[in-house]
Design a protein around this motif. Structure first.
Motif, PDB file in Angstrom:
ATOM      1  N   CYS C  69       0.859  -1.186   0.000  1.00  0.00           N
ATOM      2  CA  CYS C  69       0.000   0.000   0.000  1.00  0.00           C
ATOM      3  C   CYS C  69       0.895   1.235   0.000  1.00  0.00           C
ATOM      4  CB  CYS C  69      -0.874  -0.027   1.250  1.00  0.00           C
ATOM      5  SG  CYS C  69      -1.850   1.464   1.446  1.00  0.00           S
ATOM      6  N   PHE C  70       0.807   2.040  -1.053  1.00  0.00           N
ATOM      7  CA  PHE C  70       1.581   3.280  -1.145  1.00  0.00           C
ATOM      8  C   PHE C  70       0.674   4.444  -0.747  1.00  0.00           C
ATOM      9  CE2 PHE C  70       3.434   0.223  -4.058  1.00  0.00           C
ATOM     10  CZ  PHE C  70       4.790   0.307  -3.770  1.00  0.00           C
ATOM     11  N   ARG C  71       1.164   5.298   0.165  1.00  0.00           N
ATOM     12  CA  ARG C  71       0.391   6.437   0.644  1.00  0.00           C
ATOM     13  C   ARG C  71       0.865   7.715  -0.044  1.00  0.00           C
ATOM     14  NH1 ARG C  71      -2.502   6.582   5.652  1.00  0.00           N
ATOM     15  NH2 ARG C  71      -3.054   4.428   6.189  1.00  0.00           N
ATOM     16  N   MET C  72      -0.086   8.442  -0.625  1.00  0.00           N
ATOM     17  CA  MET C  72       0.279   9.652  -1.347  1.00  0.00           C
ATOM     18  C   MET C  72       0.754  10.789  -0.423  1.00  0.00           C
ATOM     19  SD  MET C  72      -1.479   7.707  -3.435  1.00  0.00           S
ATOM     20  CE  MET C  72       0.085   6.855  -3.741  1.00  0.00           C
ATOM     21  N   ASN C  73       0.365  10.726   0.866  1.00  0.00           N
ATOM     22  CA  ASN C  73       0.838  11.748   1.815  1.00  0.00           C
ATOM     23  C   ASN C  73       2.151  11.343   2.471  1.00  0.00           C
ATOM     24  OD1 ASN C  73      -0.241   9.689   3.313  1.00  0.00           O
ATOM     25  ND2 ASN C  73      -1.172  11.023   4.845  1.00  0.00           N
ATOM     26  N   ASN C  74       2.718  10.239   2.037  1.00  0.00           N
ATOM     27  CA  ASN C  74       3.999   9.769   2.564  1.00  0.00           C
ATOM     28  C   ASN C  74       5.086  10.139   1.554  1.00  0.00           C
ATOM     29  OD1 ASN C  74       6.296   8.281   3.179  1.00  0.00           O
ATOM     30  ND2 ASN C  74       5.140   6.532   3.974  1.00  0.00           N
ATOM     31  N   VAL C  75       5.879  11.144   1.904  1.00  0.00           N
ATOM     32  CA  VAL C  75       6.853  11.674   0.959  1.00  0.00           C
ATOM     33  C   VAL C  75       7.870  10.603   0.553  1.00  0.00           C
ATOM     34  CG1 VAL C  75       8.609  13.455   0.576  1.00  0.00           C
ATOM     35  CG2 VAL C  75       6.539  14.013   1.821  1.00  0.00           C
ATOM     36  N   GLU C  76       8.134   9.687   1.456  1.00  0.00           N
ATOM     37  CA  GLU C  76       9.056   8.601   1.118  1.00  0.00           C
ATOM     38  C   GLU C  76       8.452   7.702   0.034  1.00  0.00           C
ATOM     39  OE1 GLU C  76      11.403   5.251   3.731  1.00  0.00           O
ATOM     40  OE2 GLU C  76      10.758   7.101   4.725  1.00  0.00           O
ATOM     41  N   ASP C  77       7.168   7.346   0.186  1.00  0.00           N
ATOM     42  CA  ASP C  77       6.505   6.542  -0.850  1.00  0.00           C
ATOM     43  C   ASP C  77       6.523   7.273  -2.198  1.00  0.00           C
ATOM     44  OD1 ASP C  77       5.889   4.392   0.738  1.00  0.00           O
ATOM     45  OD2 ASP C  77       3.760   4.822   0.928  1.00  0.00           O
ATOM     46  N   MET C  78       6.464   8.603  -2.152  1.00  0.00           N
ATOM     47  CA  MET C  78       6.418   9.385  -3.386  1.00  0.00           C
ATOM     48  C   MET C  78       7.815   9.787  -3.852  1.00  0.00           C
ATOM     49  SD  MET C  78       3.284   9.079  -3.951  1.00  0.00           S
ATOM     50  CE  MET C  78       2.807  10.180  -5.285  1.00  0.00           C
ATOM     51  N   CYS C  79       8.856   9.155  -3.286  1.00  0.00           N
ATOM     52  CA  CYS C  79      10.252   9.398  -3.700  1.00  0.00           C
ATOM     53  C   CYS C  79      10.615  10.878  -3.630  1.00  0.00           C
ATOM     54  CB  CYS C  79      10.494   8.852  -5.107  1.00  0.00           C
ATOM     55  SG  CYS C  79      10.163   7.089  -5.273  1.00  0.00           S
ATOM     56  N   GLY C  80      10.114  11.558  -2.573  1.00  0.00           N
ATOM     57  CA  GLY C  80      10.476  12.955  -2.358  1.00  0.00           C
ATOM     58  C   GLY C  80       9.496  13.962  -2.917  1.00  0.00           C
ATOM     59  N   PHE C  81       8.553  13.521  -3.740  1.00  0.00           N
ATOM     60  CA  PHE C  81       7.563  14.454  -4.301  1.00  0.00           C
ATOM     61  C   PHE C  81       6.489  14.763  -3.249  1.00  0.00           C
ATOM     62  CE2 PHE C  81       3.659  15.532  -6.586  1.00  0.00           C
ATOM     63  CZ  PHE C  81       4.121  16.548  -7.403  1.00  0.00           C
TER      64      PHE C  81
END
Lengths: 123, 123, 123, 123
Positions: C69-81
């Protein structure tokens, strides 16, 4: 007509008629059918249950280039069949021409409004 | 381009514009269109009704590699057509190039927030 | 392997990150990816916006026979974005092997819990 | 039988068992399976997790022309497996004959009712 939009067979696995509830909007279940063709669609409806045989005495018609919403708590829409409350069932629509089908439920049993929707499975 | 992502024809069976309601967030209906190609997509929109002929004077454009959200309560998005509240209708999108389409509704009529979404039917 | 379950390309049209809200459960957006194969899946993620070019510097991995499960509010999951709040965007997942993708949003902005989900469009 | 309705393999990416909650209706998760054929369907269920190997010791049967609702919080339905609360997992159904599968979740953790549903991914 090779580019008719839709499919002839649709299944909605998770049907369950909620009671109307106490809110401003009344709880209900509905099946929405679009007929994009230039001729009416005639649809045989099958209801599946957990512990008894299918019910097959329901027929629907949707006019050419029209959308219709059938309500499961409307005995006329169900051709006289009374759908029981809070009971698991499923539905198949077999049409003589291509249609597109969506299922919607509005649940109001806790004085808040909750929605439940999916396109039918089609093939 | 053989590997364009999406389809050219989409149908959303269950459209209904809710009133804005009293909550912080306003009730609305929207159609979200993604264009993954390198050229703009031009889309003809058809509205279906229960008891009258289709409305076809709506055209949308979505730029190359863009997503756009069209609001049904925005008369500009609907090219001047005023969508009536609480009325069953359906929508077809016919695009000149591949797109991907999702429908969303936010219902706020009972001071609680309820969502309703589905991908469109595509072929 | 001819009977791998899933598809390599998925699009989620309607993404929007809600603020966390005041409820017990925190508002969020997530993308759930299943990898049914015996090797890890490497996924290139593309974000589409309404008025600017795509963002493509996100890469995900899902292990063999795992769900993530990838969380969009998790900057790590979003590779810094940093995904902005309350902003329309869309997402494409392009995997080197077959995966299955679902999108989920929990909205808690009015102290009631509302859900929004769909499988991605796949091909 | 060449026109059986359904598919043999289904994946539900986003499973998570909510606690029952305080409302009149109890929070739960369920998988609804329709068997439109004239013979029973035997289904092997696989559970995927984030950080451990799959669980494969669950088998379901759905009678001919029947619908069944399997509850994830019902240990008997899960063949003795205890699904943990609030934990990400995914599910695959592999049937010996064609079936149609929908997933539903009722979340009641904030004393309001929220629904979450999708057809499974099928192929």
């Amino acid at each position: 007509m090779c580019n008719a939009v839709g499919k002839k067979v649709w299944i909605i696995p998770d049907c369950e008629l909620p009671e109307a509830g106490e809110g401003v909007m009344k709880g209900h279940e509905s099946v929405i059918v679009v007929n994009d063709r230039d001729t009416p669609a005639t649809i045989d409806v099958t209801l599946y249950f957990t512990d008894k045989d299918c019910y097959t005495d329901i027929k629907w018609t949707v006019g050419a280039k029209r959308v219709r919403c059938f309500r499961m708590n409307n005995v006329e829409d169900m051709c006289g069949f009374v759908v029981p409350y809070d009971t698991q069932y499923a539905m198949k629509l077999s049409s003589d021409t291509e249609i597109v089908v969506q299922y919607g439920r509005l649940d109001n049993r806790q004085v808040n409004l909750a929605y439940y929707t999916t396109l039918g499975y089609n093939q």
